[in-house]
Write an enzyme that holds these catalytic residues in place. Structure first.
Site, PDB file in Angstrom:
ATOM      1  N   SER A 404       1.060  -1.240  -0.134  1.00  0.00           N
ATOM      2  CA  SER A 404       0.477  -0.271  -0.204  1.00  0.00           C
ATOM      3  C   SER A 404       1.277   1.176   0.510  1.00  0.00           C
ATOM      4  CB  SER A 404      -1.009  -0.441   1.324  1.00  0.00           C
ATOM      5  OG  SER A 404      -1.784   1.190   0.697  1.00  0.00           O
ATOM      6  N   LYS A 429      -0.633  -4.623  -3.197  1.00  0.00           N
ATOM      7  CA  LYS A 429      -1.874  -3.655  -2.996  1.00  0.00           C
ATOM      8  C   LYS A 429      -1.690  -1.873  -3.197  1.00  0.00           C
ATOM      9  CE  LYS A 429      -4.936  -3.237   0.970  1.00  0.00           C
ATOM     10  NZ  LYS A 429      -4.516  -3.114   2.562  1.00  0.00           N
TER      11      LYS A 429
END
Length: 515
Positions: A404, A429
């Site tokens: 992320s 991600k």
């Protein structure tokens, strides 16, 4: 007959997705915080309502809903009209849809039915894939309502919502119950409510092992030590759970308790028997700094002594950029000539914190990241007259647990030519998520867009590929933010990836001096 009337109302929050990013943007959980909420009310009416009324643009097919609902005897009506914040279609495309479904007589299930409609509506208007994984999302609501009707418990009803959401094929779009949401929440000020323990999975055996405990925290005081194996939480086995799921179960409001069972990591070599520990831990507010630093002294090939600043970031909390800025300034004053930024095992956090950290290392109006929405529109997020705190050579360490915001930062520094990446391909991600607390206290996580690196490389399901491959033993990585000085710096020298990073920095510096 009970009537349930639901309307979807759009509320526009300050939009952070497109355009330029100032030096210190307001912290939000993710980028693109437009949200939609459903207001639900019920009343009694003498006349039964029409089973289905639907009006939608030509591409929407309401026929399946009519066929599925026609045979229902007791029914409530859901009216949905709306568009969700900045991801909304133009008003001309707004829809009005009425769906009939049976109302449960179990009060706790009836409440979850309303949550189902609320979650369904939010996903319908904002989910990144407008095909909903190539399925009829309206029909999915009807099907789930019918399956939920005979249930007797809220837990079983939430399970039906989770099942519906799972058909989207996106593991990051999910719903959690009110109790789970309370355990999940971490204050954006960097405070953690939990037991002060770091868990990681042994890649060889798959066991969940204690990596470290926060000094003086509940786990540390209870005698839990590095190497202990976690086997149960509150009497339930952790077999098959991932690290984040385990962390959620250990977190919770300060003052609540959690029972854990562990196997002593030291074992008993004489008897060959492994000792079990069963401990009740009281959760507390733990002030957790996401940053740890050390200065690594070394001697180059020509005999000159050099200093490398090691900065490890464990998570992207609201305080991450400010703490890193102070640390870099201090190390600059101490004569550091190069840096290693360690993002290994960093699962992400506040995306805006990642963008703030990038601006510590970059100058000018560079692109930090791109977003692509459900319609395929790509927009760049740029800095505004950025001024980095240092221009010294930089290596960024990543691994398969870097995710992320870690991937966004690594991509920004790499694609803008600021850093060399060393380690293992990252998690992959690259999704923008909205997090909405629903009316019953549960929470819905929805993927609303995707990230692309500044060079327009896919992140989601692909990850960031390092320039130099290096895989260190995951269990030898420093886990808790406890690096303090020379003793820790000496232990870092035994990390093979840090050794590779130092070699890369030496090559960078030699090229710089030659030019």
């Amino acid at each position: 007959m009970e009537m349930v009337e639901c309307s979807l109302a759009a509320s526009r929050a300050a939009r952070h997705v497109p355009g330029r990013v100032p030096r210190s943007p307001a912290p939000v959980l993710g980028v693109g915080a437009g949200r939609a909420r459903l207001r639900v009310r019920s009343e009694r009416r003498e006349q039964p309502p029409p089973v289905v009324r639907a009006s939608a643009p030509p591409e929407r097919d309401g026929g399946a809903l009519g066929k599925a609902a026609a045979g229902l005897a007791a029914a409530a009506v859901v009216s949905l009209t709306g568009f969700a914040g900045d991801l909304a279609p133009p008003p001309a495309l707004a829809e009005s849809l009425t769906v009939a479904f049976p109302v449960s007589k179990a009060r706790e299930v009836n409440r979850v039915q309303r949550t189902l409609v609320e979650a369904w509506g939010l996903i319908r208007e904002t989910f990144v894939d407008p095909t909903f994984n190539h399925q009829d999302w309206d029909q999915k609501l009807q099907q789930t309502m019918v399956e939920m009707f005979p249930l007797k418990s809220a837990d079983a009803a939430y399970g039906k919502i989770s099942g519906m959401v799972s058909t989207l094929g996106d593991p990051f779009t999910r719903i959690i119950t009110p109790k789970e949401y309370q355990s999940f929440r971490i204050g954006s000020d960097g405070n953690l409510q939990g037991v002060g323990i770091f868990i990681n999975r042994d890649p060889a055996s798959g066991r969940l092992l204690v990596m470290n405990c926060i000094e003086g925290g509940p786990a540390d005081r209870a005698g839990i030590r590095e190497g202990d194996e976690l086997v149960e939480i509150n009497g339930n086995s952790v077999l098959g759970l991932d690290v984040e799921a385990v962390a959620q179960r250990l977190r919770g409001r300060a003052g609540t308790t959690v029972e854990v069972k562990l196997l002593d990591g030291t074992g008993n070599e004489r008897s060959g028997r492994i000792k079990q520990k069963e401990v009740q831990l009281s959760r507390e507010v733990i002030n957790l700094s996401p940053l740890s630093t050390a200065i690594i002294s070394h001697r180059s090939g020509d005999g000159h002594e050099g200093k490398t600043g090691y900065v490890r970031l464990a998570a992207f909390s609201q305080t991450a950029a400010a703490e890193m800025g102070r640390a870099i300034k201090k190390m600059e004053d101490q004569g550091v000539q190069s840096y290693i930024l360690d993002l290994r095992n960093n699962p992400g956090g506040l995306v805006t914190a990642g963008l703030d950290v990038a601006q510590i290392w970059l100058d000018g109006d560079e692109t930090l990241v791109n977003t692509v929405d459900r319609e395929g529109n790509v927009q760049a997020i740029n800095m505004v007259q950025g001024q980095s705190l240092t221009h010294d050579p930089l290596v960024v360490l990543v691994n398969e647990e870097s995710a992320s915001a870690s991937e966004i930062l690594a991509g920004a520094l790499h694609d803008n030519g600021r850093a060399i990446l060393v380690g293992h391909k990252t998690f992959g991600k690259g999704r923008i998520q909205s997090v909405t607390e629903l009316d019953d206290g549960s929470a819905l996580f929805i993927t609303v867009a995707k990230y692309l690196s500044p060079a327009l490389h896919e992140i989601d399901h692909v990850g960031i590929q390092p320039d130099i491959q290096c895989t260190a033993d995951a269990l030898s990585l420093p886990r808790a933010p406890s690096l303090t000085g020379n003793n820790e710096a000496a232990s870092l020298e035994m990390d093979s990836c840090i050794m590779v990073a130092e070699q890369a920095l030496e090559i960078q510096q030699s090229k710089g001096s030659a030019s």
